[in-house]
Design a protein around this motif. Structure first.
Motif, mmCIF file in Angstrom:
data_model
loop_
_atom_site.group_PDB
_atom_site.id
_atom_site.type_symbol
_atom_site.label_atom_id
_atom_site.label_comp_id
_atom_site.label_asym_id
_atom_site.label_seq_id
_atom_site.Cartn_x
_atom_site.Cartn_y
_atom_site.Cartn_z
ATOM 1 N N SER A 107 -10.405 32.432 40.369
ATOM 2 C CA SER A 107 -11.090 31.659 41.476
ATOM 3 C C SER A 107 -10.324 31.899 42.697
ATOM 4 O O SER A 107 -11.042 32.211 43.859
ATOM 5 N N GLN A 108 -9.160 31.247 42.655
ATOM 6 C CA GLN A 108 -8.410 31.112 43.961
ATOM 7 C C GLN A 108 -6.950 31.623 43.607
ATOM 8 O O GLN A 108 -6.573 31.887 42.431
ATOM 9 N N LEU A 158 -13.891 25.948 52.920
ATOM 10 C CA LEU A 158 -13.330 26.576 51.779
ATOM 11 C C LEU A 158 -12.291 27.395 51.923
ATOM 12 O O LEU A 158 -12.110 28.225 51.096
ATOM 13 N N LYS A 159 -11.471 27.161 52.881
ATOM 14 C CA LYS A 159 -9.957 27.640 52.994
ATOM 15 C C LYS A 159 -9.035 26.786 52.249
ATOM 16 O O LYS A 159 -9.258 25.621 52.058
ATOM 17 N N GLU A 174 -18.877 35.865 46.492
ATOM 18 C CA GLU A 174 -18.131 35.986 45.485
ATOM 19 C C GLU A 174 -18.526 35.354 44.310
ATOM 20 O O GLU A 174 -18.715 35.861 43.033
ATOM 21 N N LYS A 175 -19.095 34.100 44.353
ATOM 22 C CA LYS A 175 -19.456 33.259 43.337
ATOM 23 C C LYS A 175 -20.844 33.875 42.718
ATOM 24 O O LYS A 175 -21.228 34.040 41.656
ATOM 25 N N GLU A 226 -8.806 24.113 39.529
ATOM 26 C CA GLU A 226 -9.015 24.809 40.649
ATOM 27 C C GLU A 226 -8.612 23.864 41.933
ATOM 28 O O GLU A 226 -8.670 22.597 41.863
ATOM 29 N N TYR A 235 -16.605 32.835 49.781
ATOM 30 C CA TYR A 235 -16.668 32.141 48.536
ATOM 31 C C TYR A 235 -18.079 32.179 47.705
ATOM 32 O O TYR A 235 -17.926 32.568 46.522
ATOM 33 N N MET A 279 -8.446 22.253 49.830
ATOM 34 C CA MET A 279 -9.216 23.074 50.535
ATOM 35 C C MET A 279 -9.805 22.467 51.671
ATOM 36 O O MET A 279 -10.272 21.010 51.573
ATOM 37 N N ARG A 314 -8.787 37.928 43.882
ATOM 38 C CA ARG A 314 -10.099 37.397 43.825
ATOM 39 C C ARG A 314 -11.311 38.488 43.424
ATOM 40 O O ARG A 314 -12.314 37.824 42.889
ATOM 41 N N ASP A 336 -11.532 30.533 37.066
ATOM 42 C CA ASP A 336 -12.932 30.000 37.136
ATOM 43 C C ASP A 336 -13.460 29.684 35.687
ATOM 44 O O ASP A 336 -13.327 30.389 34.543
#
Length: 609
Positions: A500-501, A588-589, A287-288, A576, A284, A584, A494, A519
């Motif tokens: 975002s998710q 962050l799963k 990715e951000k 989100e 995560y 979550m 993603r 996002d």
């Protein structure tokens, strides 16, 4: 291939405990810069050095205070706090007197806190601030063993240290020397993606072998030659991954800093000022960082240049990977020239986001997307994807230095073995495997089988490299009998900067569908590029152009699977998923069951329409 193992690099400790390293390092190199504390001045970027001898003295002072407060050998003390210096201080003070650490996620509800404190029979708890104290207060009814609570923001470290000033050092040392490798270091509760979290009993030997193996095998990439490795811990220390990073730093003489806030607005400045040489994170975060870099390029009118740089980085990394596998000569001259140009124009800016010194990193918690891994490698930061569970004391596999294979989670750590069962389930073995679930022999017997841990994950071995294909409990079976692993679709979706998710659903349904969140920053940016303004977050969920853009992303993702496995419908949600709403985990799963329950009405509408 169904089995693969590697010989151990380190020996399992025959004596001693984790707390010994604090004294050993301080005696060997008292002036070693062991930690850095963030200045308490608001808005300051200053990091205050803490030497090995200073940290040892602080640990001793706090340990004596805990003894003065009545904490005894073998008793359990919980810590409920974000990642900060005092968290590390308390864990080593507790280990110094033979107490057992029970991490509690700072976002836990009163019911979750009550369960953990009750199940682990906790006698005292450390909280960060008043809100946590109120949560514990709401949870403590009926907890007859809980007798003390200390609050970090109220100066409890100083108070306890002062309380213990008359306790002789020898008393702490007697406790510390009574702790052995098989003594319990921590009861760490699983993130609880499904059902009630279970307490994993992790010994001092489990953590020592895990950290010593990683340091012995990977120390050459922690920093450039001549530099002291330094790592900024921002993952929750209440999670085994973050706890492992802490212990590895203090055992290996790696300078450790703490960052409690994971938001980009707080994390990125901390990385820039601390300037780590290595990063431990989850997909995560990477990715951000990637999407933020893309937005910055587009805002500067360099979006096309950035896309070309991405393509060049991926192709360059692919050619290097092929060369390492003996399948090609490596990047050609034309590609090398283009790569060098983009390094000056794009890649060095990306590396600067992490402080400018990071050349290698580790990703864990879930599988890193292959394309993303290739991009970062091409941009000069090789991400070593790994795999592990709370039950394996964090990593049990990792990419070997110099030989990564992106899209896999690497090979077993030295001293560990991986076996693929007949149904595809991944079994692992090694000294990193936990002692069992606390006070739950039935659950322990269900996963520990003749020395092997049945992980619940599904995968395959490719020349010793493990590929995760899904989780047994996450496999979706449609009403037509088709088995679908959601991981491929979710990972591909993603990749889109707006998304975002994503949660794929379809159990006992006629087709596969998806819940998607956007996002917020990316949505604002998307509108700005089109000369419009995002008036309120929910606006994007009903925008026809946004829907068309997401539909294109869904179509691209569907190209990776069969028609029976493809997403036929999707719903863009207004918010989100987060830890605050319980959807979550701290790593962050996504909590799949909780999300399906929370958005049951949306799912019904997807299928009824």
């Amino acid at each position: 291939m169904r089995d693969f193992s590697l010989p151990p690099l380190v020996e399992t400790p025959a004596t001693g405990s984790l707390a010994d390293s604090v004294h050993d390092v301080a005696e060997r190199d008292p002036e070693l810069l062991q930690l850095s504390r963030r200045s308490s001045d608001p808005g300051s970027d200053e990091w205050i050095p803490v030497t090995a001898s200073e940290f040892r003295d602080e640990v001793m002072g706090l340990a004596k205070g805990l003894l003065a407060e009545g904490i005894r050998f073998g008793e359990r003390v919980a810590v409920m706090s974000r990642t900060r210096y005092e968290w590390t201080l308390f864990s080593y003070a507790l280990w110094s007197i033979g107490a057992q650490l029970v991490p509690v996620y700072p976002t836990s509800s009163a019911d979750q806190v009550r369960w953990i404190l009750s199940n682990a029979q906790v006698v005292a708890i450390v909280v960060e601030h008043e809100d946590h104290a109120m949560t514990v207060g709401a949870a403590c009814g009926g907890l007859t063993l809980l007798r003390s609570m200390w609050q970090l923001d109220s100066g409890c470290v100083e108070q306890l240290t002062d309380r213990g000033r008359y306790v002789p050092d020898a008393m702490v040392h007697r406790h510390r020397r009574a702790v052995g490798p098989q003594s319990v270091a921590t009861i760490t509760y699983t993130s609880g993606t499904t059902g009630r979290p279970r307490g994993c009993v992790i010994t001092h030997a489990n953590l020592a072998v895990e950290c010593d193996t990683l340091y012995a095998g990977w120390k050459g990439i922690l920093a450039e030659p001549g530099e002291q490795p330094c790592i900024l811990a921002f993952l929750p220390l209440s999670h085994i991954y973050g706890l492992m990073v802490q212990v590895a730093c203090l055992r290996g003489g790696v300078r450790l800093g703490h960052q409690p806030d994971l938001s980009p607005e707080a994390l990125l400045p901390a990385l820039a000022s601390f300037r780590p040489t290595y990063v431990f994170a989850v997909p995560y975060i990477f990715e951000k960082i990637f999407h933020k870099a893309r937005r910055a390029a587009e805002e500067a009118g360099r979006g096309e240049l950035f896309d070309k740089a991405v393509d060049t980085a991926v192709r360059h990394a692919e050619e290097v990977e092929r060369r390492e596998k003996g399948e090609g000569p490596g990047p050609g001259l034309k590609l090398q020239v283009a790569h060098a140009v983009f390094d000056r124009l794009v890649y060095r800016r990306l590396r600067a986001v992490l402080g400018g010194r990071v050349r290698h990193a580790t990703s864990g918690g879930s599988t890193l997307d292959r394309e993303l891994g290739l991009f970062f490698a091409g941009a000069g930061i090789t991400i070593h994807d790994g795999y592990g569970l709370t039950e394996t004391t964090a990593a049990v596999t990792s990419q070997p230095p110099g030989h990564p294979r992106f899209g896999t989670v690497g090979r077993p750590l030295p001293g560990c073995a991986v076996h693929i069962a007949q149904d595809g389930e991944i079994w692992v073995r090694g000294d990193v495997v936990f002692a069992g679930y606390h006070d739950d022999p039935v659950a322990t017997e269900s996963v520990l089988r003749d020395g092997w841990l049945a992980t619940g994950d599904v995968g395959r071995l490719d020349e010793g490299y493990l590929v995760i294909t899904g989780r047994k409990k996450d496999i979706i079976i449609t009403s037509g009998g088709k088995s679908v692993s959601p991981q491929i679709l979710e990972g591909r979706l993603r990749r889109h900067p707006l998304i975002s998710q994503c949660l794929v659903v379809g159990d006992d349904r006629p087709f596969i569908a998806a819940l998607i969140t956007l996002d917020l920053e990316a949505s604002k940016h998307w509108y700005q590029l089109r000369g419009k303004q995002l008036a309120y977050p929910q606006q994007a969920t009903i925008d026809k152009e946004i829907h068309a853009e997401i539909q294109r992303a869904v179509t691209i993702a569907n190209s990776a699977v069969s028609r029976a496995e493809s997403i036929r419908a999707f719903r863009i949600l207004p918010n989100e998923f987060s830890m605050d709403d319980g959807l979550m985990t701290p790593s962050l799963k996504l909590r799949r069951g909780a999300i399906v329950k929370a958005y049951a009405a949306d799912i019904e509408e997807l299928y009824s329409s």
